[in-house]
Design an enzyme around this catalytic site. Structure first.
Site, short mmCIF file in Angstrom:
data_model
loop_
_atom_site.label_atom_id
_atom_site.label_comp_id
_atom_site.label_asym_id
_atom_site.label_seq_id
_atom_site.Cartn_x
_atom_site.Cartn_y
_atom_site.Cartn_z
N HIS A 16 0.84 -1.20 0.00
CA HIS A 16 0.00 0.00 0.00
C HIS A 16 0.87 1.24 0.00
O HIS A 16 1.84 1.33 0.74
CB HIS A 16 -0.91 0.00 1.23
CG HIS A 16 -1.79 1.21 1.31
ND1 HIS A 16 -2.96 1.32 0.59
CD2 HIS A 16 -1.64 2.37 1.97
CE1 HIS A 16 -3.51 2.50 0.83
NE2 HIS A 16 -2.72 3.16 1.66
N ASP A 61 -14.51 3.60 8.57
CA ASP A 61 -13.44 4.47 8.07
C ASP A 61 -13.98 5.43 7.01
O ASP A 61 -13.60 6.60 6.98
CB ASP A 61 -12.30 3.64 7.49
CG ASP A 61 -11.26 4.54 6.83
OD1 ASP A 61 -10.66 5.35 7.54
OD2 ASP A 61 -11.11 4.47 5.59
N ARG A 77 -13.43 13.71 8.97
CA ARG A 77 -12.11 14.31 9.24
C ARG A 77 -11.75 15.32 8.16
O ARG A 77 -11.16 16.36 8.43
CB ARG A 77 -11.04 13.21 9.28
CG ARG A 77 -11.09 12.37 10.57
CD ARG A 77 -10.31 11.08 10.41
NE ARG A 77 -8.94 11.30 10.01
CZ ARG A 77 -8.21 10.45 9.28
NH1 ARG A 77 -8.73 9.31 8.87
NH2 ARG A 77 -6.97 10.74 8.96
N SER A 125 -6.75 4.32 9.82
CA SER A 125 -7.57 4.36 8.61
C SER A 125 -6.97 3.45 7.52
O SER A 125 -7.67 2.62 6.92
CB SER A 125 -7.64 5.82 8.13
OG SER A 125 -8.09 5.91 6.80
N LYS A 178 -8.31 -0.80 6.40
CA LYS A 178 -8.71 -1.23 5.05
C LYS A 178 -7.87 -2.41 4.56
O LYS A 178 -8.37 -3.32 3.90
CB LYS A 178 -8.61 -0.05 4.08
CG LYS A 178 -9.77 0.92 4.27
CD LYS A 178 -9.64 2.17 3.42
CE LYS A 178 -8.64 3.11 4.00
NZ LYS A 178 -8.81 4.52 3.64
#
Ligand code: URA
Ligand code: CA
Length: 434
Positions: free
Chosen positions: A82, A161, A168, A183, A187
């Protein structure tokens, strides 16, 4: 339990219990707590911070707020990668075929681009016919047989999230390490990864603008991973200029194909090898980074990686003729050079702003609903540290609309800082955290 008490406790610097964190995440997901109370709690968290235990609890509460992808039928250690988001970041397209070519399962959930950052799904759609839509059985079967599949975010992964991130975004509480770390990790965990390699970008094209904050975020995510039994490593890499040369969907696909054929830009190859080697190590196929990198390089020289790309694209319905002949990829009508106006050395290429220029050419989405043009974007001809003379081409604009070219030209010139006597001393890889 009352939300008021949680807000008060955190406001005064207290530590939220596991039950309290579960309560607010669950109730907020169900719509039982109003946005204004959650906003107040987020702001309290922003100022008072969360410790490692609270951050892990928040992560797991968000994981359990929705579906979890069950990839247990895939054989082997499923390693996901990621990136915290960059400009011209083509690494996924380069490293996943290399890793899969070594027999390591790559079960990747990817997203679409938004704003100045691109998304892997959009890029892959430059292969005519390519689709990420498929039943879970086919996704799992593809990974078991050819070792690679890329899917879109299906089902209802980490809905808490989604709601919290949107809140946010409008309450100035995005840039808190615990909130970003939970967050991202929620995921990845919900999408079934056994192990995770994180590419934490640092620089003005990234969330984290300096190495200290990038390191803090990376360390926090690695610690969450360890805490919940998912082996996690993080690489802190430079996003003070775009990665590679191409920014734009088909342009980046062409860049990835060239890299897998052994003719790619050096920084893109290097970062792909560094991230890919950590995936190989987490999968248990190599014990040192050097060994893993050598194995990955061999997939390029032997042709195994480019063959794997063909197998993968074909399995998801895409045209593979363009892999042998990249002229068959979507091409823009106009390719226009951007000409340097003075002599010097490139000191800076403002990544985020170039991402915006590419977006305005049609390569990205200004809003979720915008349509993108796969063919357009920017190809850099000079990068940080390169010498430039007045009249040199520093970049090329690829556009399908003549009227957008002048503004793009101005935007690129404005975001290239060319000065006398600069020596590049910013490394591509700042640190690896494991
Ligand atoms: N990316 C995410 O997914 N979440 C954040 O909070 C920041 C970046
Ligand atoms: Ca690139």
């Amino acid at each position: 339990m009352r939300m008021y008490d949680l807000i008060l406790k955190k406001r005064n610097g207290g530590e939220l219990s596991t039950e309290e964190i579960n309560y607010f995440v669950e109730s907020y997901t169900k719509g039982e707590i109003p946005d204004y109370q959650v906003s107040a709690l987020l702001m309290a968290i922003y100022f008072q911070k969360m410790n490692k235990r609270e951050t892990s609890d928040l992560t797991m509460a968000m994981v359990h707020s929705g579906d979890m992808l069950d990839l247990s039928e895939i054989q082997g250690v499923k390693v996901d990668k990621h990136s915290t988001g960059g400009v011209g970041d083509t690494t996924t397209l380069v490293l996943t075929p290399m890793v899969a070519a070594l027999g390591i399962p790559v079960a990747k959930m990817s997203g679409r681009g938004l704003g100045h950052t691109g998304g892997t799904i959009d890029k892959l759609e430059a292969f005519k016919g390519f689709s990420v839509e498929m039943p879970t059985e086919k996704f799992i079967n593809n990974v078991n047989t050819i070792k690679i599949a890329v899917g879109g975010q299906t089902g209802d992964l980490a809905p808490a999230d989604k709601k919290l991130y949107a809140l946010r975004d409008v309450t100035a509480t995005v840039d808190n390490v615990s909130l970003i770390a939970s967050s991202i990790m929620s995921k990845k965990i919900a999408s079934g990864a056994d192990a995770i390699v994180l590419d934490v970008k640092v620089g003005d094209g990234a969330f984290m603008k300096n190495t200290e904050s990038a390191k803090e975020l990376a360390t926090e995510m690695v610690s969450i991973g360890k805490h919940i039994g998912r082996n996690t490593m993080a690489v802190i890499s430079d996003m003070d200029q775009p990665l590679g040369l191409a920014i734009g969907n088909a342009l980046e696909v062409e860049e990835a194909i060239n890299t897998l054929k052994g003719n790619g830009p050096e920084d893109l190859l290097k970062l792909s090898l560094v991230l890919g080697s950590r995936m190989v190590m987490l999968a248990g196929k190599a014990s040192t980074a050097e060994e893993a990198e050598a194995m990955l390089k061999e997939t390029i020289t032997s042709g195994a990686a480019i063959e794997k790309l063909k197998e993968f694209v074909k399995a998801q319905g895409g045209d593979i003729d363009c892999i042998d002949n990249t002229n068959l990829l979507p091409k823009a009508k106009y390719v226009v050079p951007v000409i340097a106006e003075n002599n010097g050395v490139v000191k800076k290429i403002h990544a985020e702003n170039l991402g915006i220029v590419a977006m305005e050419l049609g390569a990205g989405r200004a809003t979720k609903e915008s349509k993108i043009d796969l063919a357009v974007g920017i190809v850099l001809n000079k990068k940080r540290g390169d010498k430039v003379e007045k009249g040199d081409t520093i970049a090329y604009i690829h556009s399908n609309n003549e009227s957008l070219i002048e503004k793009a030209n101005e935007g690129i010139l404005k975001n290239y800082e060319i000065v006398e006597g600069y020596k590049n001393d910013i490394p591509l890889i700042h640190e690896v955290i494991s």
